[in-house]
Design a protein around this motif. Sequence first.
Motif, PDB file in Angstrom:
ATOM      1  N   GLY A 160       0.821  -1.210   0.000  1.00  0.00           N
ATOM      2  CA  GLY A 160       0.000   0.000   0.000  1.00  0.00           C
ATOM      3  C   GLY A 160       0.850   1.253   0.000  1.00  0.00           C
ATOM      4  O   GLY A 160       0.415   2.316   0.445  1.00  0.00           O
ATOM      5  N   TYR A 161       2.072   1.134  -0.515  1.00  0.00           N
ATOM      6  CA  TYR A 161       3.001   2.257  -0.489  1.00  0.00           C
ATOM      7  C   TYR A 161       2.803   3.129  -1.731  1.00  0.00           C
ATOM      8  O   TYR A 161       3.668   3.235  -2.599  1.00  0.00           O
ATOM      9  N   PHE A 162       1.623   3.702  -1.811  1.00  0.00           N
ATOM     10  CA  PHE A 162       1.284   4.626  -2.890  1.00  0.00           C
ATOM     11  C   PHE A 162       0.093   5.447  -2.418  1.00  0.00           C
ATOM     12  O   PHE A 162      -0.555   5.104  -1.424  1.00  0.00           O
ATOM     13  N   THR A 163      -0.187   6.520  -3.120  1.00  0.00           N
ATOM     14  CA  THR A 163      -1.288   7.396  -2.745  1.00  0.00           C
ATOM     15  C   THR A 163      -2.512   7.091  -3.592  1.00  0.00           C
ATOM     16  O   THR A 163      -2.424   7.057  -4.825  1.00  0.00           O
ATOM     17  N   LYS A 164      -3.637   6.872  -2.929  1.00  0.00           N
ATOM     18  CA  LYS A 164      -4.888   6.683  -3.661  1.00  0.00           C
ATOM     19  C   LYS A 164      -5.153   7.890  -4.560  1.00  0.00           C
ATOM     20  O   LYS A 164      -5.074   9.037  -4.118  1.00  0.00           O
ATOM     21  N   TYR A 165      -5.457   7.618  -5.815  1.00  0.00           N
ATOM     22  CA  TYR A 165      -5.746   8.661  -6.793  1.00  0.00           C
ATOM     23  C   TYR A 165      -4.553   9.600  -6.995  1.00  0.00           C
ATOM     24  O   TYR A 165      -4.699  10.711  -7.492  1.00  0.00           O
ATOM     25  N   GLY A 166      -3.385   9.118  -6.613  1.00  0.00           N
ATOM     26  CA  GLY A 166      -2.141   9.834  -6.873  1.00  0.00           C
ATOM     27  C   GLY A 166      -1.298   8.972  -7.784  1.00  0.00           C
ATOM     28  O   GLY A 166      -1.678   8.696  -8.917  1.00  0.00           O
ATOM     29  N   ASP A 167      -0.150   8.469  -7.265  1.00  0.00           N
ATOM     30  CA  ASP A 167       0.661   7.575  -8.087  1.00  0.00           C
ATOM     31  C   ASP A 167      -0.022   6.225  -8.282  1.00  0.00           C
ATOM     32  O   ASP A 167       0.415   5.427  -9.114  1.00  0.00           O
ATOM     33  N   GLY A 168      -1.119   5.977  -7.547  1.00  0.00           N
ATOM     34  CA  GLY A 168      -1.906   4.777  -7.788  1.00  0.00           C
ATOM     35  C   GLY A 168      -2.846   4.905  -8.968  1.00  0.00           C
ATOM     36  O   GLY A 168      -3.475   3.927  -9.384  1.00  0.00           O
ATOM     37  N   GLY A 169      -2.964   6.106  -9.538  1.00  0.00           N
ATOM     38  CA  GLY A 169      -3.861   6.338 -10.663  1.00  0.00           C
ATOM     39  C   GLY A 169      -3.122   6.269 -11.991  1.00  0.00           C
ATOM     40  O   GLY A 169      -2.148   6.991 -12.207  1.00  0.00           O
ATOM     41  N   CYS A 170      -3.561   5.393 -12.885  1.00  0.00           N
ATOM     42  CA  CYS A 170      -2.942   5.267 -14.204  1.00  0.00           C
ATOM     43  C   CYS A 170      -3.849   4.427 -15.088  1.00  0.00           C
ATOM     44  O   CYS A 170      -4.848   3.871 -14.625  1.00  0.00           O
ATOM     45  N   ASP A 171      -3.503   4.341 -16.367  1.00  0.00           N
ATOM     46  CA  ASP A 171      -4.283   3.543 -17.315  1.00  0.00           C
ATOM     47  C   ASP A 171      -3.735   2.138 -17.492  1.00  0.00           C
ATOM     48  O   ASP A 171      -4.489   1.200 -17.741  1.00  0.00           O
ATOM     49  N   LEU A 172      -2.441   1.975 -17.407  1.00  0.00           N
ATOM     50  CA  LEU A 172      -1.829   0.649 -17.460  1.00  0.00           C
ATOM     51  C   LEU A 172      -0.568   0.661 -16.617  1.00  0.00           C
ATOM     52  O   LEU A 172       0.079   1.701 -16.454  1.00  0.00           O
ATOM     53  N   LEU A 173      -0.249  -0.510 -16.060  1.00  0.00           N
ATOM     54  CA  LEU A 173       0.817  -0.590 -15.058  1.00  0.00           C
ATOM     55  C   LEU A 173       1.715  -1.789 -15.378  1.00  0.00           C
ATOM     56  O   LEU A 173       1.538  -2.885 -14.845  1.00  0.00           O
ATOM     57  N   PRO A 174       2.707  -1.601 -16.223  1.00  0.00           N
ATOM     58  CA  PRO A 174       3.515  -2.740 -16.691  1.00  0.00           C
ATOM     59  C   PRO A 174       4.350  -3.426 -15.623  1.00  0.00           C
ATOM     60  O   PRO A 174       4.647  -4.617 -15.740  1.00  0.00           O
ATOM     61  N   LEU A 175       4.743  -2.711 -14.563  1.00  0.00           N
ATOM     62  CA  LEU A 175       5.600  -3.306 -13.529  1.00  0.00           C
ATOM     63  C   LEU A 175       4.799  -3.893 -12.373  1.00  0.00           C
ATOM     64  O   LEU A 175       5.385  -4.278 -11.352  1.00  0.00           O
ATOM     65  N   ALA A 176       3.483  -4.005 -12.524  1.00  0.00           N
ATOM     66  CA  ALA A 176       2.620  -4.408 -11.415  1.00  0.00           C
ATOM     67  C   ALA A 176       2.965  -5.760 -10.824  1.00  0.00           C
ATOM     68  O   ALA A 176       2.718  -6.009  -9.642  1.00  0.00           O
ATOM     69  N   ASN A 177       3.540  -6.670 -11.609  1.00  0.00           N
ATOM     70  CA  ASN A 177       3.836  -8.020 -11.129  1.00  0.00           C
ATOM     71  C   ASN A 177       5.311  -8.226 -10.788  1.00  0.00           C
ATOM     72  O   ASN A 177       5.722  -9.350 -10.492  1.00  0.00           O
ATOM     73  N   LEU A 178       6.092  -7.155 -10.822  1.00  0.00           N
ATOM     74  CA  LEU A 178       7.521  -7.250 -10.516  1.00  0.00           C
ATOM     75  C   LEU A 178       7.823  -6.649  -9.148  1.00  0.00           C
ATOM     76  O   LEU A 178       7.466  -5.495  -8.869  1.00  0.00           O
ATOM     77  N   TYR A 179       8.460  -7.443  -8.288  1.00  0.00           N
ATOM     78  CA  TYR A 179       8.949  -6.887  -7.028  1.00  0.00           C
ATOM     79  C   TYR A 179      10.074  -5.896  -7.321  1.00  0.00           C
ATOM     80  O   TYR A 179      10.674  -5.903  -8.391  1.00  0.00           O
ATOM     81  N   LYS A 180      10.355  -5.041  -6.332  1.00  0.00           N
ATOM     82  CA  LYS A 180      11.392  -4.015  -6.521  1.00  0.00           C
ATOM     83  C   LYS A 180      12.736  -4.639  -6.893  1.00  0.00           C
ATOM     84  O   LYS A 180      13.452  -4.116  -7.762  1.00  0.00           O
ATOM     85  N   THR A 181      13.094  -5.735  -6.254  1.00  0.00           N
ATOM     86  CA  THR A 181      14.355  -6.387  -6.587  1.00  0.00           C
ATOM     87  C   THR A 181      14.351  -6.876  -8.031  1.00  0.00           C
ATOM     88  O   THR A 181      15.397  -6.875  -8.699  1.00  0.00           O
ATOM     89  N   GLU A 182      13.187  -7.299  -8.537  1.00  0.00           N
ATOM     90  CA  GLU A 182      13.077  -7.733  -9.923  1.00  0.00           C
ATOM     91  C   GLU A 182      13.146  -6.547 -10.881  1.00  0.00           C
ATOM     92  O   GLU A 182      13.692  -6.657 -11.982  1.00  0.00           O
ATOM     93  N   VAL A 183      12.593  -5.412 -10.456  1.00  0.00           N
ATOM     94  CA  VAL A 183      12.687  -4.192 -11.262  1.00  0.00           C
ATOM     95  C   VAL A 183      14.154  -3.830 -11.469  1.00  0.00           C
ATOM     96  O   VAL A 183      14.594  -3.534 -12.587  1.00  0.00           O
ATOM     97  N   ARG A 184      14.928  -3.867 -10.400  1.00  0.00           N
ATOM     98  CA  ARG A 184      16.354  -3.540 -10.508  1.00  0.00           C
ATOM     99  C   ARG A 184      17.075  -4.551 -11.406  1.00  0.00           C
ATOM    100  O   ARG A 184      17.928  -4.178 -12.223  1.00  0.00           O
TER     101      ARG A 184
END
Length: 276
Positions: A160-184
């Motif tokens: 839940g480390y995001f702001t409702k209707y802030g950075d949680g708001g978007c049309d598509l989220l490609p990194l949604a299934n990647l943990y931070k370590t996987e992003v790196r």
Amino acid sequence: MTSSYLPPTELLTDEKNLEATHQQLTLFIEEYVERSGTSGVVVGMSGGVDSTLTAALAVDALGPDRVFGLLLPCNKTAEVGSHDALTVAEALGIDYEEVHLQPLIRCFERLLVGDEGRDERIRALGNTTARLRMACLYYAANTRSKLVLGTGNRSERLLGYFTKYGDGGCDLLPLANLYKTEVRALARHMGLPCRIVEKPSTAGLWAEQTDEGELGATYDCIDAVLHYVVDRRYRAETVAEELDIPIETVWGVLNKHLETHHKRRLPATPGRESVE
């Protein structure tokens, strides 16, 4: 405790899986944008690894002409990130603009003075800043017939480390299934600058703010705990023993996950379950 908190082997680690993920995510972006009938995407660029990787994936999927970067600093910490974001945008060959949000934030501070304490005020302004960024991203997207490409990852969503209707708001989220370590790991695989891949993550909402400072643990540790509990359904005590970390650390991560369940749901409505 001597554990290095390395994520379990099921997470992205080898080059073959990383390349497959790279191809999968670029195809996802390409197909979604094509189906939408829009001209491309807008990405909020902070100079961090998440937004840099997202922008790079978008360029691979759509080409630089269909990707627009928006830099939205709000303080001196974010201004440093904007310098990195500008360098990335130019390297990717995309159009971009920078809009400083400090004048808008000062308006909120002057007009909406409450009785809250300092910590609550800082957090409220942080959430307001995130929502102002979202408003700017959607304005830019609407005026350019584009979609807003979110930059959040699985670690942030599960905590839940995001702001409702802030950075949680978007049309598509490609990194949604990647943990931070996987992003790196994916960012390294794609050859993104080491300076950006390795630097401490921050939302840039107030001075000296860092993700791991707020969360109380490193992402290596957080991702391992989340993976064992959420993905593999291990008990907290088993996770603590498996990873050789204090049980208090495990419960600290799990409590953030449980307490932010509402952020991962649509708004509550009375009565009917289905959406008409």
